[in-house]
Design an enzyme around this catalytic site. Structure first.
Site, mmCIF file in Angstrom:
data_model
loop_
_atom_site.group_PDB
_atom_site.id
_atom_site.type_symbol
_atom_site.label_atom_id
_atom_site.label_comp_id
_atom_site.label_asym_id
_atom_site.label_seq_id
_atom_site.Cartn_x
_atom_site.Cartn_y
_atom_site.Cartn_z
ATOM 1 N N ARG A 22 0.815 -1.221 0.000
ATOM 2 C CA ARG A 22 0.000 0.000 0.000
ATOM 3 C C ARG A 22 0.847 1.270 0.000
ATOM 4 O O ARG A 22 0.438 2.294 0.552
ATOM 5 C CB ARG A 22 -0.957 0.036 1.200
ATOM 6 N N ARG A 60 -3.309 6.586 0.923
ATOM 7 C CA ARG A 60 -3.848 7.768 1.608
ATOM 8 C C ARG A 60 -2.902 8.451 2.581
ATOM 9 O O ARG A 60 -3.134 9.594 2.950
ATOM 10 C CB ARG A 60 -5.135 7.384 2.335
ATOM 11 N N ARG A 106 -6.507 12.049 -5.427
ATOM 12 C CA ARG A 106 -7.743 11.385 -5.039
ATOM 13 C C ARG A 106 -8.874 12.380 -4.764
ATOM 14 O O ARG A 106 -10.053 12.029 -4.906
ATOM 15 C CB ARG A 106 -7.426 10.527 -3.811
ATOM 16 N N ASP A 153 -6.797 -2.343 -7.552
ATOM 17 C CA ASP A 153 -7.337 -2.989 -6.356
ATOM 18 C C ASP A 153 -7.645 -4.445 -6.674
ATOM 19 O O ASP A 153 -7.974 -4.771 -7.818
ATOM 20 C CB ASP A 153 -8.606 -2.280 -5.873
ATOM 21 N N TYR A 192 -15.143 -11.519 -0.105
ATOM 22 C CA TYR A 192 -15.824 -10.245 -0.393
ATOM 23 C C TYR A 192 -17.132 -10.477 -1.159
ATOM 24 O O TYR A 192 -18.127 -9.797 -0.926
ATOM 25 C CB TYR A 192 -14.902 -9.301 -1.179
HETATM 26 O O1 CP3 Z 1 0.135 0.786 -3.223
HETATM 27 C C1 CP3 Z 1 -0.351 -0.345 -3.387
HETATM 28 O O2 CP3 Z 1 -0.171 -1.296 -2.591
HETATM 29 C C2 CP3 Z 1 -1.115 -0.640 -4.666
HETATM 30 C C3 CP3 Z 1 -2.520 -0.493 -4.609
HETATM 31 C C4 CP3 Z 1 -3.409 -1.427 -3.782
HETATM 32 C C5 CP3 Z 1 -4.643 -0.965 -3.248
HETATM 33 N N1 CP3 Z 1 -5.295 -2.034 -2.718
HETATM 34 C C6 CP3 Z 1 -5.116 0.421 -3.313
HETATM 35 C C7 CP3 Z 1 -6.211 0.846 -2.427
HETATM 36 C C8 CP3 Z 1 -3.313 -2.783 -3.487
HETATM 37 C C9 CP3 Z 1 -2.172 -3.751 -3.764
HETATM 38 C C10 CP3 Z 1 -4.516 -3.163 -2.822
HETATM 39 C C11 CP3 Z 1 -4.819 -4.536 -2.387
HETATM 40 C C12 CP3 Z 1 -6.037 -4.800 -1.640
HETATM 41 N N2 CP3 Z 1 -7.274 -4.226 -1.774
HETATM 42 C C13 CP3 Z 1 -6.159 -5.821 -0.675
HETATM 43 C C14 CP3 Z 1 -5.056 -6.790 -0.285
HETATM 44 C C15 CP3 Z 1 -4.063 -6.189 0.633
HETATM 45 C C16 CP3 Z 1 -4.578 -5.941 2.031
HETATM 46 O O3 CP3 Z 1 -4.597 -4.764 2.410
HETATM 47 O O4 CP3 Z 1 -4.910 -6.902 2.730
HETATM 48 C C17 CP3 Z 1 -7.474 -5.802 -0.185
HETATM 49 C C18 CP3 Z 1 -8.044 -6.701 0.888
HETATM 50 C C19 CP3 Z 1 -8.181 -4.793 -0.896
HETATM 51 C C20 CP3 Z 1 -9.613 -4.432 -0.779
HETATM 52 C C21 CP3 Z 1 -9.786 -3.044 -0.341
HETATM 53 N N3 CP3 Z 1 -9.513 -1.937 -1.112
HETATM 54 C C22 CP3 Z 1 -10.266 -2.596 0.899
HETATM 55 C C23 CP3 Z 1 -10.687 -3.509 2.043
HETATM 56 C C24 CP3 Z 1 -10.285 -1.205 0.857
HETATM 57 C C25 CP3 Z 1 -10.828 -0.273 1.885
HETATM 58 C C26 CP3 Z 1 -10.151 -0.402 3.178
HETATM 59 C C27 CP3 Z 1 -9.155 0.666 3.341
HETATM 60 O O5 CP3 Z 1 -7.979 0.354 3.593
HETATM 61 O O6 CP3 Z 1 -9.600 1.813 3.224
HETATM 62 C C28 CP3 Z 1 -9.749 -0.798 -0.387
HETATM 63 C C29 CP3 Z 1 -9.544 0.593 -0.852
HETATM 64 C C30 CP3 Z 1 -8.171 0.952 -1.337
HETATM 65 N N4 CP3 Z 1 -7.376 0.180 -2.126
HETATM 66 C C31 CP3 Z 1 -7.504 2.193 -1.100
HETATM 67 C C32 CP3 Z 1 -6.285 2.140 -1.783
HETATM 68 C C33 CP3 Z 1 -5.236 3.210 -1.896
HETATM 69 C C34 CP3 Z 1 -8.075 3.384 -0.331
HETATM 70 C C35 CP3 Z 1 -9.079 4.009 -1.217
HETATM 71 C C36 CP3 Z 1 -9.209 5.496 -1.090
HETATM 72 O O7 CP3 Z 1 -8.369 6.253 -1.636
HETATM 73 O O8 CP3 Z 1 -10.217 5.932 -0.492
#
Ligand code: CP3
Length: 342
Positions: A25, A29, A38, A74, A149
């Protein structure tokens, strides 16, 4: 353009001048630069805009000097391409209004052509490869994590519906895993064709499974994906969060690199995974430590990992959204400095 391939060398277990680092990640954010981008679009619009994805993917590389980039996208994007409605709600995360809990819903899911339905991902990869001087990691969710999910309709704490399906409707559960697996294989092969240089499977929820259930319901699909990906010749990373109790099984997944969360000492993990590279595993919240304590922790971790076939430094899970970026910088600099071998 000369390429810093330290990360790829560590994945392959070759010797490196220092220990490479990236952070799960890392584009996200906690960075004001990300918030700025964003602020103009929704998260899904961002994921589908190759130019903006390139911009946010490059941010942590430019700011911190990370040794690898991870594609901005994502794990749930391919689930949308399978025909489901995907929404992201502020403060709640992903939501699938139409859950998959019966045969009818399963039958409606398609196995999409990734280039036709997720061309924006492949375009992001192609554009990134022109810009990057470090390797680009492509990724997907592992089938079990994606399935939770779809079955729960979003994030969950107890996973009642998922386990209910596993134990009372196993054919339905395996049917869903089968479809997600086929989608994931073609999606990751397309990422490889577009130019991804390593591939990571995120199994964020594998740790909720008993070892016996992990072997029966989740691992076979991971093995199948990795088996198919081997034709690409790219290093494959498998990260099972909360997976310390599953390490011996994860090590048999066929992955070249085993991702580790922070709940296990890295030296102990290395003994258990055998002749494989590892990636990890500092507690993401340890980035809050005062500088000297953080550096000492990193020094100890590097020392504990000295017998690894290869070590890629990372956090044990994604960087938390309220982490001060300066602390991430301290960690990256410390890893680079303290691991110098030449
Ligand atoms: O920088 C990176 O790692 C690349 C981008 C990336 C994102 N999500 C961007 C993201 C990657 C590799 C992921 C993987 C992801 N997404 C996983 C597996 C890794 C983990 O964290 O366990 C999972 C379970 C998800 C599903 C997901 N996406 C959730 C549960 C959420 C919301 C929860 C949270 O952390 O807010 C997201 C949203 C998300 N994915 C954001 C980002 C940058 C935040 C979105 C925003 O800008 O509002």
């Amino acid at each position: 353009m000369t390429m810093n391939d330290t990360f790829l060398k560590a994945c392959r277990g070759e010797s490196t001048d220092y220990t490479p680092i990236w952070m799960m990640r890392q584009a996200g954010r906690y960075l004001p630069e990300y918030q700025k981008v964003r602020g103009k679009v929704t998260f899904l619009e961002l994921c589908k805009s190759p130019e903006l994805c390139v911009e946010v993917t490059l941010q942590p590389i430019d700011i911190f000097n990370m040794d690898a980039a991870i594609l901005f996208c994502d794990i749930l994007i391919p689930m949308e391409a399978m025909g489901l409605t995907l929404e992201f709600h502020e403060g709640r995360g992903p939501v699938f209004p139409n859950v998959v809990r019966d045969q009818n819903a399963l039958d409606k899911l398609i196995v999409p052509d990734p280039d036709e339905t997720m061309g924006f991902v492949m375009e992001t990869i192609r554009l990134l490869r022109r810009e990057l001087k470090v390797p680009l990691i492509g990724f997907a969710g592992a089938p079990f994590t994606c399935a939770t999910y779809l079955i729960e309709g979003g994030s969950s704490k107890v996973f009642w519906e998922t386990k209910k399906m596993m134990f009372t409707a196993p054919e339905l559960f395996h049917g869903l895993m089968e479809k997600i697996t086929r989608c994931t294989i073609s999606y990751l092969l397309a990422q490889a064709r577009a130019g991804a240089q390593a591939l990571q499977l995120f199994d964020s929820w594998a740790g909720i499974l008993a070892p016996t259930d992990f072997q029966e319901y989740a691992l076979p699909y991971v093995e199948r994906i990795i088996g198919e990906l081997q034709q690409t010749g790219l290093p494959i990373i498998y990260f099972a969060n909360n997976g310390a109790t599953l390490l011996e099984y994860s090590a048999r997944s066929g992955a070249d690199v085993i991702g580790l969360d922070w709940r296990i000492n890295i030296g102990d993990a290395i003994k258990r995974v055998g002749n494989k590279a590892v990636q990890g595993n500092i507690d993401p919240f340890a980035l809050l430590l005062p500088k000297e304590k953080l550096r000492q922790r990193i020094r100890n971790l590097l020392e504990d990992a000295r017998d690894a076939k290869g070590h890629i430094f990372n956090l044990g899970h994604g960087i938390h959204q309220f982490t001060p970026p300066d602390q991430a910088k301290i960690a990256v600099d410390a890893v680079h400095e303290l691991s110098q071998r030449s």
